[in-house]
Design a protein around this motif. Structure first.
Motif, mmCIF file in Angstrom:
data_model
loop_
_atom_site.group_PDB
_atom_site.id
_atom_site.type_symbol
_atom_site.label_atom_id
_atom_site.label_comp_id
_atom_site.label_asym_id
_atom_site.label_seq_id
_atom_site.Cartn_x
_atom_site.Cartn_y
_atom_site.Cartn_z
ATOM 1 N N GLY A 1 0.685 -1.281 -0.077
ATOM 2 C CA GLY A 1 -0.020 0.044 0.046
ATOM 3 C C GLY A 1 0.816 1.312 -0.008
ATOM 4 N N GLY A 2 0.583 2.118 -0.881
ATOM 5 C CA GLY A 2 1.325 3.453 -1.011
ATOM 6 C C GLY A 2 0.525 4.505 -0.584
ATOM 7 N N GLY A 3 -0.015 4.437 0.489
ATOM 8 C CA GLY A 3 -0.756 5.640 1.036
ATOM 9 C C GLY A 3 -0.004 6.589 2.101
ATOM 10 N N PHE A 4 -0.500 7.515 2.684
ATOM 11 C CA PHE A 4 -0.023 8.345 3.520
ATOM 12 C C PHE A 4 1.019 7.658 4.708
ATOM 13 N N LEU A 5 0.086 6.722 5.074
ATOM 14 C CA LEU A 5 0.606 6.034 6.710
ATOM 15 C C LEU A 5 2.162 5.220 6.154
ATOM 16 N N ASN A 6 1.937 4.531 5.354
ATOM 17 C CA ASN A 6 2.926 3.660 4.579
ATOM 18 C C ASN A 6 4.268 4.573 4.191
ATOM 19 N N LEU A 7 3.941 5.700 3.621
ATOM 20 C CA LEU A 7 5.117 6.375 3.068
ATOM 21 C C LEU A 7 5.700 7.372 4.227
ATOM 22 N N GLU A 8 4.779 7.278 5.197
ATOM 23 C CA GLU A 8 5.609 7.946 6.457
ATOM 24 C C GLU A 8 6.437 7.045 7.167
ATOM 25 N N VAL A 9 5.978 5.798 7.413
ATOM 26 C CA VAL A 9 6.591 4.864 8.033
ATOM 27 C C VAL A 9 7.968 4.530 7.453
ATOM 28 N N ALA A 10 7.920 4.566 6.074
ATOM 29 C CA ALA A 10 9.087 4.132 5.170
ATOM 30 C C ALA A 10 10.335 5.188 5.467
ATOM 31 N N ILE A 11 9.900 6.406 5.884
ATOM 32 C CA ILE A 11 11.066 7.172 6.047
ATOM 33 C C ILE A 11 11.793 6.623 7.409
ATOM 34 N N GLU A 12 11.099 6.088 8.405
ATOM 35 C CA GLU A 12 12.012 5.525 9.611
ATOM 36 C C GLU A 12 12.532 4.175 9.154
ATOM 37 N N ALA A 13 11.853 3.281 8.310
ATOM 38 C CA ALA A 13 12.258 2.102 7.903
ATOM 39 C C ALA A 13 13.618 1.858 7.237
ATOM 40 N N ILE A 14 13.906 3.162 6.380
ATOM 41 C CA ILE A 14 14.848 3.153 5.501
ATOM 42 C C ILE A 14 16.459 3.250 6.386
ATOM 43 N N ARG A 15 15.862 3.836 7.651
ATOM 44 C CA ARG A 15 17.099 3.775 8.332
ATOM 45 C C ARG A 15 17.749 2.410 8.785
ATOM 46 N N HIS A 16 17.075 1.397 8.836
ATOM 47 C CA HIS A 16 17.219 0.109 9.350
ATOM 48 C C HIS A 16 17.510 -1.075 8.217
ATOM 49 N N GLY A 17 17.281 -0.767 7.055
ATOM 50 C CA GLY A 17 17.559 -1.788 5.846
ATOM 51 C C GLY A 17 16.776 -1.342 4.493
ATOM 52 N N ALA A 18 16.700 -2.064 3.709
ATOM 53 C CA ALA A 18 16.041 -1.847 2.261
ATOM 54 C C ALA A 18 14.652 -1.681 2.478
ATOM 55 N N VAL A 19 14.258 -0.841 1.744
ATOM 56 C CA VAL A 19 12.671 -0.629 1.816
ATOM 57 C C VAL A 19 12.058 -0.909 0.244
ATOM 58 N N THR A 20 10.810 -1.493 0.107
ATOM 59 C CA THR A 20 10.299 -1.545 -1.091
ATOM 60 C C THR A 20 8.797 -1.043 -0.747
ATOM 61 N N VAL A 21 8.059 -0.285 -1.364
ATOM 62 C CA VAL A 21 6.796 -0.282 -1.365
ATOM 63 C C VAL A 21 6.083 -0.593 -2.523
ATOM 64 N N LEU A 22 5.069 -1.404 -2.318
ATOM 65 C CA LEU A 22 4.259 -1.916 -3.416
ATOM 66 C C LEU A 22 2.818 -1.449 -3.353
ATOM 67 N N GLU A 23 2.527 -0.951 -4.577
ATOM 68 C CA GLU A 23 1.323 -0.209 -4.747
ATOM 69 C C GLU A 23 0.289 -0.645 -5.781
ATOM 70 N N MET A 24 -0.585 -1.189 -5.821
ATOM 71 C CA MET A 24 -1.391 -1.996 -6.723
ATOM 72 C C MET A 24 -2.004 -1.018 -7.666
ATOM 73 N N ALA A 25 -2.102 0.383 -7.413
ATOM 74 C CA ALA A 25 -2.620 1.368 -8.332
ATOM 75 C C ALA A 25 -1.522 1.981 -9.153
ATOM 76 N N PRO A 26 -1.772 2.638 -10.402
ATOM 77 C CA PRO A 26 -0.821 3.313 -11.148
ATOM 78 C C PRO A 26 0.125 4.247 -10.442
ATOM 79 N N GLN A 27 -0.324 4.909 -9.177
ATOM 80 C CA GLN A 27 0.543 6.049 -8.615
ATOM 81 C C GLN A 27 0.409 5.576 -6.988
ATOM 82 N N VAL A 28 1.244 6.033 -6.423
ATOM 83 C CA VAL A 28 0.978 6.217 -4.940
ATOM 84 C C VAL A 28 0.048 7.534 -4.679
ATOM 85 N N LEU A 29 -0.736 7.253 -3.589
ATOM 86 C CA LEU A 29 -1.576 8.310 -3.125
ATOM 87 C C LEU A 29 -2.810 8.586 -4.384
ATOM 88 N N GLY A 30 -3.153 7.696 -5.241
ATOM 89 C CA GLY A 30 -3.868 7.978 -6.156
ATOM 90 C C GLY A 30 -5.166 8.593 -6.069
#
Length: 410
Positions: free
Chosen positions: A151-180
Motif C-alpha cells: 500500500g502506497g498511502g500516507f501512513l506507509n510512506l511516512e513509516v518508510a522514512i523510518e524503515a529506510i534507516r534500518h535496511g532496504a525498503v520496497t513499497v508495493l502499490e497496486m494502483a498506477p501511482q501512490v496516493l492515487g
C-alpha cells in the motif's frame, strides 16, 4: 429531564467533543467510553516521531488524566460499548454498567483493512493503528533487514522514512501511482521522486498474490544424539510474491490498504449505515438523539458535493466542535468546514486544502528547487483543492479562499 451525554470512542473526535461540551458549559454528566486501556492519545505521531523515538508516550497524550477529573468527565477506560438501546436511551458496557443519555455521540473511528492473501497470518506482518502496534514495529525494525510495504498511502510512506534507516525498503502499490485517491499525478510523482532519492523503492501496478514463509530451523540435537525437533517459534514472513513469480524479500511486511469504519454497534442498533454511519448535514444519524463524528461518519461534504467518509484529525476535531455547538444550540444546521490534511515524509511536508476527486484536472502553479510545489485541482472550471509540498503560505491562503459561506459559529 435527562442531561447526560455518552460519547463512544476516546480518540481525537471523542475527547474533543467531551472537552468542548464541558468548556461551553454543558450542565449534565459526560461519559467518555474508550476501549483501549490507556489515556486518550493522538495517532498521527505514531508513524512519525513516536516510531522514530523522538517522541514518548507522554508526548502522545491528548490531555492530562487529571484534567478529565477536574472537568467532571467520567472516563470509562478500557471498556467496550456492547449495545445501544434506543428505546430506553441507554448504552450497555462490557462491565455490565448501563449509561443513560440525552444525546449519544458515536466516535468509534475506523480499523485497518485486513490483508486477505495467502500467508496473511504469518509473524512479521504489521499494521500501525495503536501504540502497541507501533512498539511492535519499532522493535522489529531494530532487527534490521528488508521491509516491504503493501500500500502506497500516507501512513506507509511516512513509516518508510523510518524503515529506510534500518535496511532496504520496497513499497508495493497496486494502483498506477501512490496516493492515487487523494493526490494529483504531479504531486504524487514529486513525493515518489523524493522517496527514490533517499533509497525507497516504489513499485506501482504491483500484482501481489501471496506472502512466502521463512524456512523453519530445527533445534539442535539433544543429549545422546536424540533426533532434532522442529522449533515451536511462529512461522515468519520471508517475502511478498508477485503475479509474475518475483518474490520481494521481506524480513517484515507493513500493511496499509485502507480502513473500514467501525459501524457495527450502530448497525446493530438499527441506524442507517453504508460505508460508515450515515449522518445528515447536522451530523445526526437516523435517530435524532444520536450523532456520528470523525472517521466512522459518512456525511454530506459541502466541498466534494457527495456523501463521504474522511479520515483526518481536522475532520475529527471539527466534527466534534460542530456537534458540541449543536447541542449547546450555538451552531448553524449544516457542517461546512474546509477539509485539510497533512503528511510529513522526511524533508517533505505535504498539505492539502479542500477535497479533490481522481478525475479533477491539475494545474501546477509553482515548482521550485528544494521540493516546493503547488498544484491546484480544478472541477468545472473552479479550484476545489490545492496541494502543496513545503509551501505553508499557499496552503493557508487556499484554506481561506476555499471557505464555504455559512460555516457554524465557533
Amino acid at each position: 429531564m435527562r442531561t447526560d451525554i455518552v460519547i463512544i470512542g476516546a480518540g481525537q473526535a471523542g475527547l474533543t467533543a467531551a472537552t468542548t461540551l464541558r468548556g461551553r458549559g454543558w450542565p449534565g454528566a459526560i461519559h467518555l467510553v474508550g476501549d483501549e486501556d490507556r489515556d486518550p492519545y493522538q495517532r498521527p505521531p505514531l508513524s512519525k516521531g513516536y516510531l522514530h523515538g523522538s517522541e514518548t508516550r507522554d508526548d502522545l497524550l491528548l490531555c492530562a488524566p487529571e484534567a478529565l477529573v477536574r472537568d467532571g468527565i467520567t472516563f470509562h477506560r478500557g471498556r467496550t460499548a456492547t449495545r445501544i438501546d434506543r428505546a430506553s436511551q441507554t448504552v450497555q458496557l462490557d462491565s455490565g454498567a448501563s449509561l443513560e443519555y440525552e444525546a449519544l455521540i458515536l466516535a468509534t473511528g475506523s480499523t485497518p483493512r485486513r490483508l486477505t492473501l495467502p500467508g496473511n497470518d504469518l509473524a512479521g506482518i504489521h499494521s500501525v493503528r495503536t501504540v502497541d502496534d507501533c512498539d511492535a514495529l519499532r522493535a522489529d525494525l531494530a532487527r534490521g533487514g528488508d521491509t516491504v510495504f503493501i500500500g502506497g498511502g500516507f501512513l506507509n510512506l511516512e513509516v518508510a522514512i523510518e524503515a529506510i534507516r534500518h535496511g532496504a525498503v520496497t513499497v508495493l502499490e497496486m494502483a498506477p501511482q501512490v496516493l492515487g485517491r487523494v493526490l494529483s499525478r504531479e504531486a504524487a510523482a514529486a513525493l515518489a521522486e523524493y522517496h527514490a532519492q533517499i533509497g525507497v523503492r516504489i513499485t506501482c501496478g504491483a500484482q501481489i498474490v501471496g506472502l512466502t514463509v521463512a524456512d523453519e530451523e530445527p533445534e539442535a540435537p539433544g543429549a545422546g544424539g536424540a533426533a532434532p525437533r522442529v522449533a515451536a517459534s511462529p512461522r515468519r514472513v520471508a517475502g511478498v510474491q508477485l503475479a509474475d513469480g518475483t518474490v520481494v524479500p521481506a524480513e517484515r511486511v507493513v500493511v496499509s490498504i485502507g480502513a473500514e469504519p467501525r459501524d457495527e454497534l450502530a448497525r446493530a442498533a438499527g441506524l442507517d449505515t453504508g460505508g460508515g454511519i450515515v449522518v445528515d448535514a447536522s451530523l445526526r444519524t437516523s435517530d435524532d438523539r444520536i450523532f456520528a463524528i470523525g472517521d466512522c461518519a459518512q456525511f454530506p461534504s459541502a466541498h466534494a458535493g457527495a456523501q463521504m467518509r474522511v479520515e483526518s484529525v481536522q475532520n475529527a476535531t471539527d466534527h466534534a466542535r460542530f456537534v458540541a455547538a449543536q447541542l449547546m444550540e450555538e451552531a448553524a444546521c449544516s457542517y461546512r468546514d474546509v477539509p485539510w490534511f497533512w503528511s510529513t515524509q522526511g524533508e517533505r511536508r505535504l498539505q492539502i486544502a479542500g477535497i479533490s476527486q481522481p478525475g479533477d484536472a491539475a494545474r501546477v502553479v509553482m515548482a521550485e528547487e528544494g521540493g516546493k510545489l503547488v498544484v491546484e485541482r480544478i472541477r468545472d472550471g473552479e479550484v476545489v483543492a490545492v496541494e502543496t509540498i513545503n509551501a505553508p503560505g499557499p496552503h493557508m491562503r487556499a484554506r481561506r479562499e476555499l471557505t464555504v459561506e455559512g460555516n457554524q459559529a465557533r
